[in-house]
Write a protein that holds these residues in place. Structure first.
Motif, PDB file in Angstrom:
ATOM      1  N   ASN A  55       0.843  -1.192   0.000  1.00 31.39           N
ATOM      2  CA  ASN A  55       0.000   0.000   0.000  1.00 31.39           C
ATOM      3  C   ASN A  55       0.881   1.245   0.000  1.00 31.39           C
ATOM      4  N   MET A  56       0.304   2.363  -0.411  1.00 35.05           N
ATOM      5  CA  MET A  56       1.065   3.599  -0.562  1.00 35.05           C
ATOM      6  C   MET A  56       0.670   4.602   0.503  1.00 35.05           C
ATOM      7  N   CYS A  57       1.473   4.699   1.548  1.00 32.81           N
ATOM      8  CA  CYS A  57       1.253   5.684   2.604  1.00 32.81           C
ATOM      9  C   CYS A  57       1.983   6.979   2.259  1.00 32.81           C
ATOM     10  N   SER A  58       2.379   7.758   3.264  1.00 31.85           N
ATOM     11  CA  SER A  58       2.898   9.103   3.015  1.00 31.85           C
ATOM     12  C   SER A  58       3.510   9.646   4.294  1.00 31.85           C
ATOM     13  N   VAL A  87       4.770   1.454   1.869  1.00 33.06           N
ATOM     14  CA  VAL A  87       5.856   2.430   1.841  1.00 33.06           C
ATOM     15  C   VAL A  87       5.247   3.803   2.076  1.00 33.06           C
ATOM     16  N   ALA A  88       6.038   4.673   2.696  1.00 35.72           N
ATOM     17  CA  ALA A  88       5.601   6.048   2.943  1.00 35.72           C
ATOM     18  C   ALA A  88       6.587   6.980   2.255  1.00 35.72           C
ATOM     19  N   PRO A  89       6.337   7.314   1.001  1.00 28.42           N
ATOM     20  CA  PRO A  89       7.269   8.187   0.281  1.00 28.42           C
ATOM     21  C   PRO A  89       7.334   9.575   0.889  1.00 28.42           C
ATOM     22  N   GLY A  90       8.540  10.120   0.919  1.00 27.08           N
ATOM     23  CA  GLY A  90       8.702  11.520   1.263  1.00 27.08           C
ATOM     24  C   GLY A  90       8.387  12.375   0.048  1.00 27.08           C
ATOM     25  N   LEU A 135       7.120   1.526   5.716  1.00 25.84           N
ATOM     26  CA  LEU A 135       8.514   1.933   5.568  1.00 25.84           C
ATOM     27  C   LEU A 135       8.626   3.334   4.975  1.00 25.84           C
ATOM     28  N   PRO A 136       9.104   4.322   5.745  1.00 27.20           N
ATOM     29  CA  PRO A 136       9.337   5.640   5.167  1.00 27.20           C
ATOM     30  C   PRO A 136      10.533   5.611   4.204  1.00 27.20           C
ATOM     31  N   VAL A 137      10.377   6.250   3.059  1.00 34.29           N
ATOM     32  CA  VAL A 137      11.474   6.451   2.106  1.00 34.29           C
ATOM     33  C   VAL A 137      11.453   7.941   1.803  1.00 34.29           C
ATOM     34  N   ASP A 138      12.142   8.729   2.650  1.00 30.75           N
ATOM     35  CA  ASP A 138      11.881  10.166   2.680  1.00 30.75           C
ATOM     36  C   ASP A 138      13.123  11.038   2.777  1.00 30.75           C
TER      37      ASP A 138
END
Length: 265
Positions: free
Chosen positions: A143-146, A186-189, A245-248
């Motif tokens: 899923n696509m978090c933020s 994942v939680a994209p920055g 998982l943050p990727v930010d």
């Protein structure tokens, strides 16, 4: 290489795969030897990407899909699972953004549309694909978090949709894990997607504020999100489920650290 059992070439479905992070993810899976189905409401752009990758020798298809249409999502899941090998990974990248606004000023129709696409769309696809994966005994869902999943930012509808997706990820991971299905997010920055670049060009985003609050001093590239998603669908992440998982570029930690009341001399 695969999230599935056996030596058969795995297949990934990427919703929202016709642009931005979804496109980068589709390209990553295709270049890594997976079969890929791009499912997007922008069918023309999806076909362009699929055609380009197919010319390069990759097995990529594109279909029109409105993730808010329950009947269409159910029909689509049945079609792709009828293909040889089924589906090893579902990446829920379909979503829409929101410009900064106050809750008291926000149009309720904007709230409804954002929650419909970002949250309900992932619920519908996760429900349909999760059931099929559980029946087959394997699979991975992303899923696509933020950043708004973790901190309150002035995008109320968007933030609520992304916070809810973390809970959805954890619920699905608990429910589907016993059947061999892993579910992560994942939680994209702040990521330099075409949509982000367009907002910067229009003056709706200040790139200097993003850079100044990121530990690594830069934006995230879409391909870097694709790499993280691919890892979470791979055997290297076989023991990981229920994680966001943050990727930010370190935005979450640096923005808090530098705003602390006490700072070292």
């Amino acid at each position: 290489m695969s999230a599935s059992a056996g030596s058969q070439t795995p297949r990934a479905v990427v919703t929202g795969g016709a642009s931005g992070i979804g496109e980068a993810t589709a390209r990553k899976f295709a270049s890594s030897g997976w079969k890929v189905i791009i499912a997007d409401i922008d069918a023309d752009r999806g076909r362009e990407i699929a055609g380009e990758l197919s010319v390069q020798g990759f097995d990529v298809q594109s279909v029109y899909l409105d993730v808010t249409n329950e009947a269409a999502v159910q029909s689509f899941s049945e079609q792709v699972f009828s293909l040889e090998g089924g589906v090893a990974a579902l990446i829920n990248s379909g979503g829409i953004l929101q410009n900064a606004t106050r809750l008291t000023s926000m149009r309720i129709e904007d709230f409804d549309r954002i929650l419909d696409v970002n949250l309900r769309g992932s619920v519908l696809t996760g429900k349909a694909f999760g059931k099929k994966m559980a029946e087959s005994g394997h699979g991975a869902i992303i899923n696509m978090c933020s950043l708004t999943t973790f901190h309150a930012l002035p995008q109320p509808a968007y933030a609520m949709s992304k916070a809810a997706l973390k809970t959805l990820t954890e619920v699905m991971a608990a429910e589907l894990g016993p059947q061999g299905v892993r579910v992560n997010a994942v939680a994209p920055g702040y990521t330099l997607t075409p949509a982000m670049k367009d907002r910067i060009d229009k003056g709706e985003r200040d790139p200097s504020k993003v850079i100044s609050k990121s530990a690594l001093g830069r934006f995230v590239e879409p391909s870097e999100i694709g790499e993280a998603i691919f890892f979470l669908c791979s055997p290297a992440a076989a023991a990981i489920t229920g994680v966001t998982l943050p990727v930010d570029c370190g935005w979450l930690v640096y923005s808090v650290y530098t705003n602390a009341a006490a700072q070292p001399a």
